[in-house]
Design a protein around this motif. Structure first.
Motif, PDB file in Angstrom:
ATOM      1  N   THR A  15       0.798  -1.229   0.000  1.00  0.00           N
ATOM      2  CA  THR A  15       0.000   0.000   0.000  1.00  0.00           C
ATOM      3  C   THR A  15       0.834   1.285   0.000  1.00  0.00           C
ATOM      4  N   GLY A  16       2.124   1.210   0.247  1.00  0.00           N
ATOM      5  CA  GLY A  16       2.943   2.422   0.374  1.00  0.00           C
ATOM      6  C   GLY A  16       3.294   3.009  -0.989  1.00  0.00           C
ATOM      7  N   LEU A  17       3.513   4.317  -1.006  1.00  0.00           N
ATOM      8  CA  LEU A  17       3.886   5.006  -2.256  1.00  0.00           C
ATOM      9  C   LEU A  17       5.203   4.435  -2.805  1.00  0.00           C
ATOM     10  N   LEU A  18       6.210   4.415  -1.982  1.00  0.00           N
ATOM     11  CA  LEU A  18       7.494   3.878  -2.427  1.00  0.00           C
ATOM     12  C   LEU A  18       7.448   2.356  -2.540  1.00  0.00           C
ATOM     13  N   SER A  38       0.326  -3.170   6.670  1.00  0.00           N
ATOM     14  CA  SER A  38       0.127  -3.378   8.113  1.00  0.00           C
ATOM     15  C   SER A  38      -0.918  -4.464   8.367  1.00  0.00           C
ATOM     16  N   CYS A  41       1.411  -7.821   8.380  1.00  0.00           N
ATOM     17  CA  CYS A  41       2.234  -7.938   9.597  1.00  0.00           C
ATOM     18  C   CYS A  41       2.469  -6.545  10.140  1.00  0.00           C
ATOM     19  N   ASP A  42       2.762  -6.493  11.427  1.00  0.00           N
ATOM     20  CA  ASP A  42       2.917  -5.206  12.106  1.00  0.00           C
ATOM     21  C   ASP A  42       4.398  -5.038  12.458  1.00  0.00           C
ATOM     22  N   ILE A  43       5.018  -3.982  11.929  1.00  0.00           N
ATOM     23  CA  ILE A  43       6.459  -3.830  12.214  1.00  0.00           C
ATOM     24  C   ILE A  43       6.720  -3.506  13.687  1.00  0.00           C
ATOM     25  N   ALA A  65       8.108   0.710   5.150  1.00  0.00           N
ATOM     26  CA  ALA A  65       7.000   1.058   6.048  1.00  0.00           C
ATOM     27  C   ALA A  65       7.509   2.109   7.033  1.00  0.00           C
ATOM     28  N   THR A  68       4.493   8.345   8.266  1.00  0.00           N
ATOM     29  CA  THR A  68       4.896   9.366   7.289  1.00  0.00           C
ATOM     30  C   THR A  68       4.056  10.646   7.340  1.00  0.00           C
ATOM     31  N   SER A 106      15.157   6.777   4.776  1.00  0.00           N
ATOM     32  CA  SER A 106      15.046   7.920   5.664  1.00  0.00           C
ATOM     33  C   SER A 106      14.737   9.155   4.821  1.00  0.00           C
ATOM     34  N   TYR A 131       8.642  14.130  13.209  1.00  0.00           N
ATOM     35  CA  TYR A 131       8.894  13.174  12.132  1.00  0.00           C
ATOM     36  C   TYR A 131      10.401  13.093  11.834  1.00  0.00           C
ATOM     37  N   LYS A 135      12.877   9.915  12.514  1.00  0.00           N
ATOM     38  CA  LYS A 135      13.601   9.242  11.415  1.00  0.00           C
ATOM     39  C   LYS A 135      15.112   9.254  11.685  1.00  0.00           C
ATOM     40  N   ILE A 155      15.770   9.835   1.119  1.00  0.00           N
ATOM     41  CA  ILE A 155      15.092  10.335  -0.065  1.00  0.00           C
ATOM     42  C   ILE A 155      14.266  11.559   0.324  1.00  0.00           C
ATOM     43  N   LEU A 158       8.732  12.839  -2.148  1.00  0.00           N
ATOM     44  CA  LEU A 158       8.362  11.688  -2.989  1.00  0.00           C
ATOM     45  C   LEU A 158       7.029  11.919  -3.710  1.00  0.00           C
TER      46      LEU A 158
HETATM   47  N1  LIG Z   1       6.585  10.487   1.120  1.00  0.00           N
HETATM   48  C1  LIG Z   1       7.659  11.296   1.133  1.00  0.00           C
HETATM   49  O1  LIG Z   1       7.627  12.435   0.635  1.00  0.00           O
HETATM   50  C2  LIG Z   1       8.953  10.797   1.742  1.00  0.00           C
HETATM   51  C3  LIG Z   1      10.035  11.681   1.732  1.00  0.00           C
HETATM   52  C4  LIG Z   1      11.230  11.264   2.292  1.00  0.00           C
HETATM   53  C5  LIG Z   1      11.344  10.001   2.842  1.00  0.00           C
HETATM   54  N2  LIG Z   1      10.286   9.177   2.862  1.00  0.00           N
HETATM   55  C6  LIG Z   1      10.453   7.844   3.485  1.00  0.00           C
HETATM   56  O2  LIG Z   1      10.246   6.861   2.496  1.00  0.00           O
HETATM   57  C7  LIG Z   1       9.668   5.687   3.086  1.00  0.00           C
HETATM   58  C8  LIG Z   1       8.396   5.324   2.344  1.00  0.00           C
HETATM   59  O3  LIG Z   1       7.478   6.404   2.470  1.00  0.00           O
HETATM   60  P1  LIG Z   1       6.082   6.414   1.695  1.00  0.00           P
HETATM   61  O4  LIG Z   1       5.712   7.836   1.463  1.00  0.00           O
HETATM   62  O5  LIG Z   1       6.129   5.451   0.565  1.00  0.00           O
HETATM   63  O6  LIG Z   1       5.118   5.836   2.839  1.00  0.00           O
HETATM   64  P2  LIG Z   1       3.528   5.643   2.767  1.00  0.00           P
HETATM   65  O7  LIG Z   1       3.032   5.796   1.386  1.00  0.00           O
HETATM   66  O8  LIG Z   1       2.928   6.494   3.835  1.00  0.00           O
HETATM   67  O9  LIG Z   1       3.375   4.109   3.181  1.00  0.00           O
HETATM   68  C9  LIG Z   1       3.690   3.702   4.462  1.00  0.00           C
HETATM   69  C10 LIG Z   1       3.602   2.193   4.480  1.00  0.00           C
HETATM   70  O10 LIG Z   1       3.918   1.753   5.795  1.00  0.00           O
HETATM   71  C11 LIG Z   1       2.978   0.763   6.158  1.00  0.00           C
HETATM   72  N3  LIG Z   1       2.843   0.717   7.611  1.00  0.00           N
HETATM   73  C12 LIG Z   1       2.474   1.708   8.448  1.00  0.00           C
HETATM   74  N4  LIG Z   1       2.441   1.263   9.711  1.00  0.00           N
HETATM   75  C13 LIG Z   1       2.786  -0.058   9.671  1.00  0.00           C
HETATM   76  C14 LIG Z   1       2.919  -1.069  10.650  1.00  0.00           C
HETATM   77  N5  LIG Z   1       2.694  -0.825  11.961  1.00  0.00           N
HETATM   78  N6  LIG Z   1       3.289  -2.305  10.250  1.00  0.00           N
HETATM   79  C15 LIG Z   1       3.517  -2.573   8.945  1.00  0.00           C
HETATM   80  N7  LIG Z   1       3.404  -1.661   7.967  1.00  0.00           N
HETATM   81  C16 LIG Z   1       3.039  -0.400   8.328  1.00  0.00           C
HETATM   82  C17 LIG Z   1       1.685   1.237   5.508  1.00  0.00           C
HETATM   83  O11 LIG Z   1       0.759   0.153   5.477  1.00  0.00           O
HETATM   84  P3  LIG Z   1      -0.832   0.470   5.618  1.00  0.00           P
HETATM   85  O12 LIG Z   1      -1.271   1.088   4.333  1.00  0.00           O
HETATM   86  O13 LIG Z   1      -1.425  -0.882   5.861  1.00  0.00           O
HETATM   87  O14 LIG Z   1      -0.969   1.404   6.791  1.00  0.00           O
HETATM   88  C18 LIG Z   1       2.212   1.654   4.145  1.00  0.00           C
HETATM   89  O15 LIG Z   1       2.325   0.538   3.303  1.00  0.00           O
HETATM   90  C19 LIG Z   1       9.464   6.043   4.563  1.00  0.00           C
HETATM   91  O16 LIG Z   1      10.570   5.577   5.299  1.00  0.00           O
HETATM   92  C20 LIG Z   1       9.457   7.558   4.585  1.00  0.00           C
HETATM   93  O17 LIG Z   1       9.870   8.067   5.829  1.00  0.00           O
HETATM   94  C21 LIG Z   1       9.076   9.537   2.313  1.00  0.00           C
END
Ligand SMILES: NC(=O)c1ccc[n+]([C@@H]2O[C@H](COP(=O)([O-])OP(=O)(O)OC[C@H]3O[C@@H](n4cnc5c(N)ncnc54)[C@H](OP(=O)(O)O)[C@@H]3O)[C@@H](O)[C@H]2O)c1
Length: 293
Positions: A15-18, A38, A41-43, A65, A68, A106, A131, A135, A155, A158
């Motif tokens: 489900t996550g963007l990345l 999530s 499994c729950d991290i 995960a 964010t 990160s 946040y 991180k 990164i 995003l």
């Molecule tokens: N978005 C940005 O602009 C950005 C910028 C810099 C760095 N980053 C980093 O890049 C990484 C990916 O970010 P993203 O934007 O792709 O994140 P995201 O779209 O918010 O996705 C977060 C993911 O984490 C999962 N998750 C949350 N709580 C969880 C738990 N307790 N157990 C298991 N899985 C869990 C979510 O699953 P559910 O959908 O089931 O909740 C989802 O798949 C992160 O480390 C973030 O800090 C992001």
């Protein structure tokens, strides 16, 4: 290490963007991604991750995960620290037990933003927001654990398919508004999730470990990113630059958080394409929009 034929567990991959971009890139490269959310499994409960690792017997564990929600983190500090600071070293321990690479992500928000030249991997972290601090704590926990097959990718900004993101939100708003105001005094490096995913594969192929910065090349402000997206999508919306002081948020963001990509370029021999080119691919190929004729 070659990726083809490898099994790669991607936490956040369902489900996550990345995470979704990573799973797509791994499939394209001939690997077998195991995409988890999530719900799977729950991290925060490493035992639940351990059970999946026993079942899938992966060659790589990827943690995409995280907590964010940058502004909400100011209210949900405990959850932000649990997911971003406590969980990563516990997950790395699971990878260490199996002697497989552990990849973690990160953010540029670990930096304060008072530099005027791009941040390198050797710059001190010093975040303002919950946040960013959580991180940075996660990074420190991983470095303290010292598992030698750990790769940490910082990164920034995003955007991409599969989940809500800044670019998509701006383009949706443009459909209902004639004017938008967007902050111009925060400058950073936009990152297209599919490009971060292919960059991750390149680093895995080089057996890279330690901290790397990765984003698309170039820099802009949120206003610059929004304006370019609207132009590429042919939206008739006036996007007006405003200072951060006119758009107060719960979390304080860095004014400047451009990432220096030299280490990535040196290691892989590849220079990420410019953010404008990646944005054009997202807006026009993914979202099917076109500039005004
Ligand atoms: N978005 C940005 O602009 C950005 C910028 C810099 C760095 N980053 C980093 O890049 C990484 C990916 O970010 P993203 O934007 O792709 O994140 P995201 O779209 O918010 O996705 C977060 C993911 O984490 C999962 N998750 C949350 N709580 C969880 C738990 N307790 N157990 C298991 N899985 C869990 C979510 O699953 P559910 O959908 O089931 O909740 C989802 O798949 C992160 O480390 C973030 O800090 C992001």
């Amino acid at each position: 290490m070659g990726i083809k034929g490898k099994t790669i567990v991607v936490l956040g991959g369902r489900t996550g963007l990345l995470g979704q971009a990573l799973c797509h890139a791994f499939t394209q490269a001939g690997a077998r991604p195991v995409a988890l959310s999530s719900q799977d499994c729950d991290i925060l409960d490493p035992k639940s991750v351990d059970i999946i690792l026993d079942k899938e017997d992966p060659d790589v564990l990827i943690n995409a995960a995280a907590y964010t929600q940058v502004d909400l983190a100011e209210e949900e500090q405990e959850m932000a620290f649990a997911l971003n600071a406590t969980a990563p070293p516990l997950l790395a321990t699971l990878a260490a037990r199996r002697s497989i690479p552990f990849v973690h992500y990160s953010t540029d928000f670990v930096f304060k933003g008072d530099k005027t030249s791009p941040y390198t991997e050797y710059d001190e972290t010093s975040a303002f927001s919950t946040y960013g601090i959580s991180k940075a704590d996660g990074e420190r926990g991983l470095l303290k654990l010292g598992y030698d097959k750990t790769l940490i990718l910082r990164i920034s900004w995003l955007f991409g398919p599969g989940r809500s993101n800044f670019v998509k939100k701006i383009l949706t708003l443009c459909d209902t508004r004639d004017t938008l105001t967007v902050v111009e005094d925060q400058v950073g490096s936009p990152s297209y999730a599919p490009d971060i995913a292919t960059g991750t594969i390149k680093l895995l192929e080089k057996k890279a470990t330690g901290i790397f910065h990765l984003a698309n090349s170039g820099q802009t402000s949120w206003h610059g990113l929004a304006s370019m997206a609207a132009t590429l999508a042919g939206k008739d919306c006036t996007i007006t630059p405003v200072p951060s002081s006119e758009y107060p948020t719960k979390a304080v963001r860095p004014h400047y958080s451009v990432l220096d990509l030299s280490k990535y370029i040196r290691t892989t021999g590849m220079t990420p394409r410019r953010w404008e080119d990646a944005l054009a691919e997202y807006v026009q190929k993914e979202l099917g929009m076109a500039p005004k004729a």
